[in-house]
Enzyme design. Sequence first.
Site, PDB file in Angstrom:
ATOM      1  N   LYS A 181      36.853  33.767 -12.012  1.00 37.03           N
ATOM      2  CA  LYS A 181      37.678  33.523 -10.962  1.00 37.03           C
ATOM      3  C   LYS A 181      37.288  34.959 -10.333  1.00 37.03           C
ATOM      4  CE  LYS A 181      40.906  34.113  -7.878  1.00 37.03           C
ATOM      5  NZ  LYS A 181      40.911  35.297  -6.823  1.00 37.03           N
ATOM      6  N   GLU A 256      41.778  45.968 -17.690  1.00 36.91           N
ATOM      7  CA  GLU A 256      41.233  47.208 -17.141  1.00 36.91           C
ATOM      8  C   GLU A 256      41.971  47.612 -15.764  1.00 36.91           C
ATOM      9  OE1 GLU A 256      39.848  49.732 -15.066  1.00 36.91           O
ATOM     10  OE2 GLU A 256      37.842  48.683 -15.027  1.00 36.91           O
ATOM     11  N   CYS A 289      37.492  52.604  -9.927  1.00 37.16           N
ATOM     12  CA  CYS A 289      38.731  52.836 -10.688  1.00 37.16           C
ATOM     13  C   CYS A 289      38.662  54.061 -11.402  1.00 37.16           C
ATOM     14  CB  CYS A 289      38.816  51.800 -11.455  1.00 37.16           C
ATOM     15  SG  CYS A 289      37.426  51.322 -12.699  1.00 37.16           S
ATOM     16  N   GLU A 384      47.302  55.646  -7.172  1.00 35.86           N
ATOM     17  CA  GLU A 384      46.069  55.028  -6.944  1.00 35.86           C
ATOM     18  C   GLU A 384      45.926  54.741  -5.555  1.00 35.86           C
ATOM     19  OE1 GLU A 384      42.424  53.115  -9.343  1.00 35.86           O
ATOM     20  OE2 GLU A 384      44.106  51.822  -8.749  1.00 35.86           O
TER      21      GLU A 384
END
Length: 487
Positions: A181, A256, A289, A384
């Site tokens: 996906k 992750e 990331c 973040e």
Amino acid sequence: MSEHRTTVAGVAVDTRHWIGGQRVASPRTFTDASPIDGAPVGEISRGTATEARAAVAAAKAVFPGWAATPRAERARLLHAVADGVEKRTEELANVETVDNGALLRSHRRGVMPRVAHNFRFFADWLLTLEHEDFATRGHTNHVTWDPAGPCVLITPWNAPLMLATWKVAPALAAGNTVVLKPAEWSPLTASLLADIAAEAGLPAGVLNVVQGYGSEVGDALTSHPDVRRISFTGSVPTAQHIAASAAANLTPLSLELGGKSPLLVFADADLDLAVDLAVEQYDNAGQVCLAATRLLVEEAVAEEFTRRFVAKASRLRQGDPREESTDIGPTIHPRQVAKIDGFVRRALAAGARAVIGGHPGEGQYYAPTLLTDVRQDSEIVQEEVFGPVLTLQTFTSEDEAVHLANDTRFGLAATLATGDPERAERVTARLVAGTVWVNCFFVRDLKAPFGGSRHSGIGREGGTWSFDFYCDLKNTVTAPKGWKDHG
């Protein structure tokens, strides 16, 4: 654009799902737009629970045959997929640049070659995967990696094809079937991957691609009782939702997630190298990331470091990612631009100072930003941003540097710049991170474990660690006696 097909950078891309070796359309679509100029590039089939169930059913139906396929044949087919990727590198690079806005030169030279390497590496690793037999009171222990079953792989938009194949390749090599996906903001190269896999001879149903929104198709995939593994790369809130969805079936997860990684610069570091490492964090418009977005600089060199950083960062060229001279491209989506700007505005209102940037540009471009005068407990330091926004703080001792580096809920990566190898050894031993780079950045080997600590994730992938996740490990213990004579 024609029905079920769009042409992007001269490449025809099917906009339907790929389920059981067939193209499947949904009654509704969603618009995929390019971050370069906001122009629509395709109307993409919008999956629901119906397509999710069909994809899992297709993966389940062919799993026994694929699991029983000899390792050498699975490896051959994965190498054939890699061959197909290499033949279409230019097409893939151009499509992905339009779709997600990352630099074309990076896609050509680094990203797409890495996509092919993902398949080759895990194909080759599969053929060497073994554990030495060992004895227990005269009995023989034999460890095997057994295919687990259908896997759902949910991938992000910042490096769509590379991060998808980082999951797809080991899952397939392990003998599992896959439902991929892709992120709805960058779905196109996943569709091309389905074509490449089919052309390479991958059996129908072994790889399925379902497009759409997480709330409409993702939940149906992650809660499905026939799914045996779920791997996700993305945000912490989405991961928490996926974990709750998978909990009823006790489906194993590999996650992750986000990062708020530090770059520690000590006074004994090569300052030019440290500046280069810091400016490199603007790569992919900061949508990485692993990016070391928190610059922690020893007070004695902070002023000089900042001067050199500003001089180098000011030379970066932001613009159309298809141009060779561009260093920073656009942000993926208007919503992401607004999110980034919200972080920066709140930080400025709280007393931060923008040394460079601090504002959006035209369209979906955000100016590379460096903020100083930030508190350790502030939102801009703790959360973040996922954009071209760095903060700079100073420290006066090794202990303070380590404390600042570890003082967030994340633990994905850390970067260290120092000229003292003993200090490097001391500091890296104390840093909470899945990956630590010393006087370098973004050097990654598929043989190494990759993942995060704390809220940056669960599990490790790479090398044998990938097979440990995508397989059911079995230990068979055989007695030395009890055999009948068949002679």
